[in-house]
Motif scaffolding. Structure first.
Motif, PDB file in Angstrom:
ATOM      1  N   GLY A  38      17.129  -2.920 -18.376  1.00  0.00           N
ATOM      2  CA  GLY A  38      16.288  -2.487 -17.269  1.00  0.00           C
ATOM      3  C   GLY A  38      14.809  -2.497 -17.535  1.00  0.00           C
ATOM      4  O   GLY A  38      14.017  -2.121 -16.663  1.00  0.00           O
ATOM      5  N   THR A  39      14.389  -2.898 -18.710  1.00  0.00           N
ATOM      6  CA  THR A  39      12.953  -2.896 -18.988  1.00  0.00           C
ATOM      7  C   THR A  39      12.224  -3.973 -18.208  1.00  0.00           C
ATOM      8  O   THR A  39      11.014  -3.869 -18.003  1.00  0.00           O
ATOM      9  N   VAL A  40      12.953  -4.988 -17.747  1.00  0.00           N
ATOM     10  CA  VAL A  40      12.305  -6.026 -16.950  1.00  0.00           C
ATOM     11  C   VAL A  40      11.776  -5.421 -15.642  1.00  0.00           C
ATOM     12  O   VAL A  40      10.740  -5.847 -15.133  1.00  0.00           O
ATOM     13  N   TRP A  41      12.459  -4.399 -15.124  1.00  0.00           N
ATOM     14  CA  TRP A  41      11.984  -3.755 -13.901  1.00  0.00           C
ATOM     15  C   TRP A  41      10.698  -2.979 -14.139  1.00  0.00           C
ATOM     16  O   TRP A  41       9.840  -2.901 -13.249  1.00  0.00           O
ATOM     17  N   VAL A  42      10.545  -2.412 -15.303  1.00  0.00           N
ATOM     18  CA  VAL A  42       9.304  -1.732 -15.653  1.00  0.00           C
ATOM     19  C   VAL A  42       8.166  -2.741 -15.706  1.00  0.00           C
ATOM     20  O   VAL A  42       7.065  -2.489 -15.197  1.00  0.00           O
ATOM     21  N   LEU A  43       8.431  -3.902 -16.287  1.00  0.00           N
ATOM     22  CA  LEU A  43       7.421  -4.964 -16.347  1.00  0.00           C
ATOM     23  C   LEU A  43       7.041  -5.437 -14.949  1.00  0.00           C
ATOM     24  O   LEU A  43       5.850  -5.593 -14.644  1.00  0.00           O
ATOM     25  N   ILE A  44       8.026  -5.640 -14.098  1.00  0.00           N
ATOM     26  CA  ILE A  44       7.742  -6.078 -12.727  1.00  0.00           C
ATOM     27  C   ILE A  44       6.930  -5.015 -11.986  1.00  0.00           C
ATOM     28  O   ILE A  44       5.975  -5.347 -11.266  1.00  0.00           O
ATOM     29  N   ALA A  45       7.280  -3.749 -12.144  1.00  0.00           N
ATOM     30  CA  ALA A  45       6.532  -2.673 -11.499  1.00  0.00           C
ATOM     31  C   ALA A  45       5.093  -2.630 -12.012  1.00  0.00           C
ATOM     32  O   ALA A  45       4.149  -2.452 -11.234  1.00  0.00           O
ATOM     33  N   PHE A  46       4.906  -2.801 -13.304  1.00  0.00           N
ATOM     34  CA  PHE A  46       3.557  -2.781 -13.889  1.00  0.00           C
ATOM     35  C   PHE A  46       2.724  -3.934 -13.352  1.00  0.00           C
ATOM     36  O   PHE A  46       1.573  -3.738 -12.952  1.00  0.00           O
ATOM     37  N   ILE A  47       3.293  -5.139 -13.325  1.00  0.00           N
ATOM     38  CA  ILE A  47       2.564  -6.296 -12.803  1.00  0.00           C
ATOM     39  C   ILE A  47       2.249  -6.102 -11.318  1.00  0.00           C
ATOM     40  O   ILE A  47       1.149  -6.430 -10.856  1.00  0.00           O
ATOM     41  N   GLY A  48       3.217  -5.550 -10.573  1.00  0.00           N
ATOM     42  CA  GLY A  48       2.979  -5.273  -9.159  1.00  0.00           C
ATOM     43  C   GLY A  48       1.862  -4.266  -8.955  1.00  0.00           C
ATOM     44  O   GLY A  48       1.025  -4.414  -8.052  1.00  0.00           O
ATOM     45  N   PHE A  49       1.826  -3.238  -9.782  1.00  0.00           N
ATOM     46  CA  PHE A  49       0.778  -2.222  -9.681  1.00  0.00           C
ATOM     47  C   PHE A  49      -0.594  -2.819  -9.972  1.00  0.00           C
ATOM     48  O   PHE A  49      -1.555  -2.566  -9.233  1.00  0.00           O
ATOM     49  N   ILE A  50      -0.696  -3.618 -11.011  1.00  0.00           N
ATOM     50  CA  ILE A  50      -1.969  -4.272 -11.339  1.00  0.00           C
ATOM     51  C   ILE A  50      -2.376  -5.216 -10.212  1.00  0.00           C
ATOM     52  O   ILE A  50      -3.553  -5.286  -9.828  1.00  0.00           O
ATOM     53  N   GLY A  51      -1.404  -5.946  -9.650  1.00  0.00           N
ATOM     54  CA  GLY A  51      -1.694  -6.833  -8.527  1.00  0.00           C
ATOM     55  C   GLY A  51      -2.181  -6.067  -7.310  1.00  0.00           C
ATOM     56  O   GLY A  51      -3.098  -6.509  -6.603  1.00  0.00           O
ATOM     57  N   MET A  52      -1.579  -4.906  -7.060  1.00  0.00           N
ATOM     58  CA  MET A  52      -2.005  -4.080  -5.931  1.00  0.00           C
ATOM     59  C   MET A  52      -3.430  -3.574  -6.132  1.00  0.00           C
ATOM     60  O   MET A  52      -4.243  -3.586  -5.197  1.00  0.00           O
ATOM     61  N   ILE A  53      -3.760  -3.158  -7.334  1.00  0.00           N
ATOM     62  CA  ILE A  53      -5.118  -2.710  -7.617  1.00  0.00           C
ATOM     63  C   ILE A  53      -6.112  -3.852  -7.410  1.00  0.00           C
ATOM     64  O   ILE A  53      -7.183  -3.661  -6.817  1.00  0.00           O
ATOM     65  N   ALA A  54      -5.774  -5.055  -7.873  1.00  0.00           N
ATOM     66  CA  ALA A  54      -6.650  -6.210  -7.696  1.00  0.00           C
ATOM     67  C   ALA A  54      -6.803  -6.546  -6.213  1.00  0.00           C
ATOM     68  O   ALA A  54      -7.910  -6.872  -5.750  1.00  0.00           O
ATOM     69  N   ALA A  55      -5.708  -6.475  -5.459  1.00  0.00           N
ATOM     70  CA  ALA A  55      -5.780  -6.770  -4.023  1.00  0.00           C
ATOM     71  C   ALA A  55      -6.671  -5.769  -3.304  1.00  0.00           C
ATOM     72  O   ALA A  55      -7.491  -6.151  -2.455  1.00  0.00           O
ATOM     73  N   ILE A  56      -6.531  -4.503  -3.625  1.00  0.00           N
ATOM     74  CA  ILE A  56      -7.371  -3.470  -3.005  1.00  0.00           C
ATOM     75  C   ILE A  56      -8.843  -3.731  -3.337  1.00  0.00           C
ATOM     76  O   ILE A  56      -9.717  -3.591  -2.474  1.00  0.00           O
ATOM     77  N   LYS A  57      -9.112  -4.099  -4.573  1.00  0.00           N
ATOM     78  CA  LYS A  57     -10.487  -4.362  -4.978  1.00  0.00           C
ATOM     79  C   LYS A  57     -11.089  -5.508  -4.151  1.00  0.00           C
ATOM     80  O   LYS A  57     -12.211  -5.414  -3.668  1.00  0.00           O
ATOM     81  N   PHE A  58     -10.323  -6.602  -3.985  1.00  0.00           N
ATOM     82  CA  PHE A  58     -10.854  -7.746  -3.259  1.00  0.00           C
ATOM     83  C   PHE A  58     -10.920  -7.497  -1.755  1.00  0.00           C
ATOM     84  O   PHE A  58     -11.751  -8.053  -1.071  1.00  0.00           O
ATOM     85  N   ILE A  59     -10.043  -6.659  -1.229  1.00  0.00           N
ATOM     86  CA  ILE A  59     -10.081  -6.337   0.205  1.00  0.00           C
ATOM     87  C   ILE A  59     -11.327  -5.528   0.548  1.00  0.00           C
ATOM     88  O   ILE A  59     -11.982  -5.779   1.570  1.00  0.00           O
ATOM     89  N   PHE A  60     -11.687  -4.584  -0.305  1.00  0.00           N
ATOM     90  CA  PHE A  60     -12.801  -3.681  -0.017  1.00  0.00           C
ATOM     91  C   PHE A  60     -14.110  -4.112  -0.632  1.00  0.00           C
ATOM     92  O   PHE A  60     -15.051  -3.323  -0.707  1.00  0.00           O
ATOM     93  N   MET A  61     -14.208  -5.359  -1.054  1.00  0.00           N
ATOM     94  CA  MET A  61     -15.483  -5.850  -1.609  1.00  0.00           C
ATOM     95  C   MET A  61     -16.482  -6.121  -0.523  1.00  0.00           C
ATOM     96  O   MET A  61     -16.272  -6.524   0.527  1.00  0.00           O
TER      97      MET A  61
END
Length: 61
Positions: A38-61
Motif C-alpha cells: 500500500g505504500t504506492v498509494w502514499v506516493l500517489i497521494a503525495f504527488i497529488g498533493f504537490i500537484g494541487m499546490i502547484a495548480a493553486i499557485k499557478f491559478i492565483f498568480m
C-alpha cells in the motif's frame, strides 16, 4: 577539473555501488512486498498533493 585517476575511481565506484544496491534490493524484495503493502498509494497521494499546490499557485498568480 578531475585527474584521470579520480575519474576512473568515480566510474568504478558508481558501477560497484549500483551492483551492490541492485543485489540488495533483489535480496530484500520479498520483505518489501510483505511489509510495505500500500505504500504506492502514499506516493500517489503525495504527488497529488504537490500537484494541487502547484495548480493553486499557478491559478492565483
Amino acid at each position: 577539473m578531475f585527474s584521470t585517476g579520480q575519474l576512473i575511481f568515480g566510474i568504478l565506484f558508481f558501477i560497484a555501488f549500483a551492483i551492490v544496491i541492485a543485489f540488495q534490493y533483489r535480496k530484500d524484495l520479498q520483505l518489501h512486498k510483505k511489509y510495505y503493502k500500500g505504500t504506492v498509494w502514499v506516493l500517489i497521494a503525495f504527488i497529488g498533493f504537490i500537484g494541487m499546490i502547484a495548480a493553486i499557485k499557478f491559478i492565483f498568480m
